[in-house]
Each structure stands twice: as C-alpha cells, then as structure tokens.
Design a protein around this motif. Structure first.
Motif, short mmCIF file in Angstrom:
data_model
loop_
_atom_site.label_atom_id
_atom_site.label_comp_id
_atom_site.label_asym_id
_atom_site.label_seq_id
_atom_site.Cartn_x
_atom_site.Cartn_y
_atom_site.Cartn_z
N ASP A 29 0.83 -1.20 0.00
CA ASP A 29 0.00 0.00 0.00
C ASP A 29 0.87 1.25 0.00
OD1 ASP A 29 -2.44 -1.26 0.04
OD2 ASP A 29 -2.43 -1.49 2.21
N PHE A 30 0.42 2.24 -0.80
CA PHE A 30 1.10 3.54 -0.77
C PHE A 30 0.08 4.63 -1.10
CE2 PHE A 30 3.31 6.98 -3.05
CZ PHE A 30 4.12 7.41 -2.01
N ASN A 31 0.00 5.63 -0.23
CA ASN A 31 -1.01 6.67 -0.44
C ASN A 31 -0.43 7.79 -1.28
OD1 ASN A 31 -2.99 8.68 -0.24
ND2 ASN A 31 -3.67 7.84 1.72
N LEU A 32 -0.67 7.71 -2.56
CA LEU A 32 -0.11 8.69 -3.50
C LEU A 32 -0.88 10.00 -3.47
CD1 LEU A 32 1.96 9.10 -5.74
CD2 LEU A 32 0.28 8.26 -7.36
N LYS A 33 -2.17 9.91 -3.25
CA LYS A 33 -3.00 11.11 -3.29
C LYS A 33 -2.61 12.08 -2.18
CE LYS A 33 -7.76 12.24 -4.40
NZ LYS A 33 -9.10 11.67 -4.58
N ASN A 34 -2.38 11.54 -0.99
CA ASN A 34 -1.93 12.40 0.11
C ASN A 34 -0.61 13.06 -0.23
OD1 ASN A 34 -4.06 12.05 1.71
ND2 ASN A 34 -3.11 10.63 3.15
#
Lengths: 90, 406
Positions: free
Chosen positions: B359-364
């Motif tokens: 998982d990686f939160n790109l939008k943040n």
C-alpha cells in the motif's frame, strides 16, 4: 404463495432439464487469474483518482463510447426513420 | 447428420442466450436486500426466551446477609399515594391475570397479604406474611429475601389458577458477580421487564449506588407491555423515580416502593386492545391476500441465487464470460472517490505468488505537494477532457455528414 409455487415448479423443471446434461467443467484457474487482474485494475482506480476525478472517468467513458459509435447509432436511427412512410425520408 | 449439427447449434445458442439472460437478471436483483426488520422486538424476545430457558438465570444463590444490612441503609418515606394504593388497590388485583406483570415485585409489594409465593412448581399457598422469616419490614416497606423457601427456583403467582413459571430475581443475591455490567444484568432486568406493565417508583439503595458508572441506562423497547426505562441518580446518592438500576455491588440494593397501575387504567387498556383487534381485521385480511400473491421478502434473491449457483455448477465456463462482463460493469459503476492509495494485493497466478500486498497513499503525497493547486489541476484535466470530447464529436459529425456541418 401462488407465485412462489409457480417459481418453485419452474425451478424444479429447469433443474430437471438441465440436470440431464453433463456438468461442463469450469476453468477455475483461468477464472481466478482473470479475477485477480480485474481486482488489481479496479482496486487501483484509487491511484487513477490522483490524476483524474473518478466522477469524470465515469462520465467520460460512456460518452466516448457513444461518440465513437455514433455513426452506427446514426445509421440505426436513420434505418428506423426510413421505415416510417409518413416522414418520407430517403 | 446435418440435422443433428443444426440442432446441436440451436441447443448451444439456446444455452448461451439462456445463461446470459439469466445472469443479467440474477445480477440485476442480486443487490436486492429486503428491508431489515426492526430488531428491537426480536432482540427483546430473544432475551426473554433466554431468561425462560437458561438454567443459570432461573437459579438463585443464597443471599449473603453479611452484605445486607437494611438497618444501616438510608430509608426514605414511602410516598403517601403508594401507601394508599397498597391498602386499597392491591387486594383488588388478586386473581387478575393482567397483573402478572406486577408479581415479581413481591420484593416490594408488601402491605397486603394476598400475594402468594410458590416454591418450585408446587403451589405454596401461604400468604405473604406467612413467610415472615423471609420478610424484612420497616414501616410500610417490606423486603423479602425468600431464603426460607427451601428451593433455589421460585415461581410466583397470586391466584391459585395462575401459576407463572418465572423466577423471582431478588436483586441482592440473584446477580452473579460475573454479570456485573454485562448482558447478564440486562437479561436479568429483562426478567423484571416482564412485569413492567406497571409504573414503578423505585427507590434503590446500595453500597455502590452512588459510584459514577455504577448506574447505566437501561432500556427495553419493542414488544407490547415493555417500557423504556432509564436510570438516574439524584444528588443524595440514590436513584429514585421510574428507574431500574444495577449497581456494581448488587448485594445491598433493593426496591423499596412501587406504584402499580390502577384497575381503571388496565380496563381502559384492555378495551382499547379489543377495539384495536377489531380494527386490525381488514389489515389481517389484506396481509393474507398479499401473502397469497406476493412472495416473502428475500424469496426472489434466494431463488435467483440458487439458480445462479446451479447454472454456475452446471454450465461451468460457459457462464463465466457473462459473469465477467457483469462483474466488470458492476465494478465500473461502483467506482468511487478513492483515497488514492496504491493497493497491490497478493498477486498469484496459478497458485504461484508473484508479489505480496503493498500500500502507498499517493493522493496524500500529491495533495501535500501541490496544496490548493491540486484542485485547479483537476479542473484543468476536466477541461482538457471536455475539449477533447467536443473535438472528437465534431470530427465524428463531419465524417457522418460528409463534412457538411452547417
């Protein structure tokens, strides 16, 4: 109760008729693989939402399909219209 | 031979068409979810059944009198109207099954001796005062421990022909320590809830009644004859009013007084019940008619799920393309505003794991990087898409009309 009885009867008939046919095997491995790919795509629509609004995607894709196939829609519409003698369209 | 081929083709096409139409239909209703029943009634009934069937709840342990010192407790004078009811109305309740609800409050219904206590399943017709060893009195108030009945299971009734199989939940020794604050208490009070047709003014005392958190809200809702109850404490440290209370330590809590319903009130309710029953006849008829033609809730869902399962097993891979298309469309239609997390699940092909979940939160990350410009960026992208669509539409129009777009 009446509708339930009819549907239950229908169910029995269907299962009886199709029960006569041999079971067709499923390609479980293949199906699982395709499902996995599908899940990867749709689970990562989130990622696409970093660049385009998902609502825009949902709107644009059907529009795009309609526009691209508009000639066929046009032909179909004209085909139907031509069948109406009152309009007198050639 | 030619005919055989022809028929086999027809059969194949039929199977395909049938499977497709069935799948479409099944999927179209697969989201059908019957409206959930309001569960409060069921929940209440469930608990009551639990009370009636659970041996642990029907068992009373011996009271610990060391923990119970009535003389040491603060006493409150019973309100005058309670006295009046106790002297005048209560004898009239005798033999009225409507007052079944009041019976377990033997622990507090005191002054008149027409209420009988039954040990086990055998009628013990001794009047209330006849078990005076189990009764502690002070003024107009009586407390009954039932310690001398010789049985751990009690049945209460107040007429010889009305034997109620119900345990008396004598608070100070019917509650197991493990029940404190748990559902066990609620169950126990559901037991009391069986008798809540009456309005109670309960004065509750207890070593821990004043503790914060020792009193919890308790409500019973739903079925007929149940009241919602709540618990509160006044500044003097004891709960009073229309309450049910469960202190941490129940060994020194008891009910001191109560106010039963008046007979007039009960009669009025009975008449109202009869009238309601008459009024409900048309509804019952319409319900029956409805049941005749309209299947029960959830029937269609179950029916088509069964069919879908059957065809999936029977037709194997022939069904899969339709499943795939419908699944794809469903997933497409359910695309929501995501949080921009790059989510890669465990990836397996033919049971061979290619990589583990990530998982990686790109939008943040982008939002913090671009700040307010991020929204402007989205608007710009929308604008570009719009321009592209319009351009494409014009081109298409020209191609159809042969360039004459005037």
């Amino acid at each position: 109760m009446i509708i339930e009885s009819i549907l239950n009867l229908l169910y029995r008939v269907i299962t009886l008729v199709f029960g006569l046919l041999p079971n067709i095997p499923s390609f479980e491995g293949f199906e699982n693989s395709v499902d996995t790919v599908l899940n990867v795509i749709f689970n990562n629509v989130d990622l696409l939402s970093c660049f385009i609004r998902p609502s825009s995607i949902k709107l644009v894709i059907p529009l795009l399909i309609i526009i691209i196939n508009f000639d066929k829609i046009y032909k179909l519409a004209m085909f139907i219209i031509r069948k109406i003698p009152m309009l007198n369209v050639n | 031979m030619k005919n055989l081929k022809f028929f086999s083709r027809i059969l194949f096409v039929f199977v395909l068409v049938f499977a497709f139409s069935f799948n479409c239909f099944a999927y179209s209703i697969s989201d059908y979810s019957p409206v959930d029943d309001i569960i409060s009634n069921n929940a209440s009934n469930e608990v009551i059944m639990d009370i009636m069937s659970s041996p642990s709840l029907l068992t009373l342990s011996e009271p610990n009198y060391n923990d119970f010192e009535p003389s040491a407790l603060p006493w409150v004078d019973m309100p005058s109207y309670v006295q009046e009811i106790a002297y005048t109305s209560v004898p009239n309740l005798y033999g009225s099954s409507t007052y079944l609800s009041d019976v377990p409050f033997l622990a507090v219904l005191v002054t008149n001796t027409y209420i009988r206590v039954v040990a086990g399943y055998n009628l013990c017709l001794g009047r209330f005062y006849s078990i005076s060893n189990g009764v502690t009195t002070r003024g107009m108030t009586y407390l009954c421990s039932f310690s001398n009945l010789g049985s751990s299971k009690y049945t209460v009734c107040y007429s010889a022909d009305y034997n109620v199989d119900l345990s008396i939940k004598v608070p100070w020794h019917s509650v197991e320590p493990t029940d404190y604050g748990s559902n066990g208490y609620i169950k126990r009070f559901q037991g009391l809830g069986l008798m809540t047709n009456a309005t109670f003014d309960l004065y509750l005392y207890g070593a821990n009644y004043g503790k914060e958190g020792s009193v919890s809200q308790f409500s019973v809702s739903g079925g007929d004859g149940y009241q919602s109850m709540h618990v509160a404490q006044n500044s003097n440290g004891f709960a009073s009013g229309r309450y049910i209370l469960y202190p941490d330590d129940f060994t020194s809590a008891y009910f001191q007084s109560f106010t039963p319903k008046s007979l007039t009130q009960i009669e009025a309710e009975t008449q109202k019940g009869i009238w309601d029953s008459i009024k409900s006849i048309p509804d019952l008829i319409s319900d029956k008619l409805k049941g005749l033609f309209i299947p029960e809730e959830g029937y269609f869902s179950e029916y088509f799920n069964n069919l879908q399962t059957f065809f999936s097993e029977k037709l194997g891979f022939l069904v899969y393309p339709f499943d795939f298309i419908i699944t794809f469309l469903n997933k497409y239609l359910n695309i929501g505003e995501g949080d921009g997390t790059l989510h890669l699940p465990d990836f397996e092909i033919m049971n061979v794991k290619i990589f583990n979940q990530t998982d990686f939160n790109l939008k943040n990350a982008m939002s913090s990087f671009l700040g307010e410009y991020y929204n402007i960026y989205f608007s710009f992208v929308d604008f570009i898409i719009l321009v592209g669509l319009v351009n494409l539409a014009l081109k298409k129009f020209n191609s159809i009309t042969g360039g004459n777009n005037e």
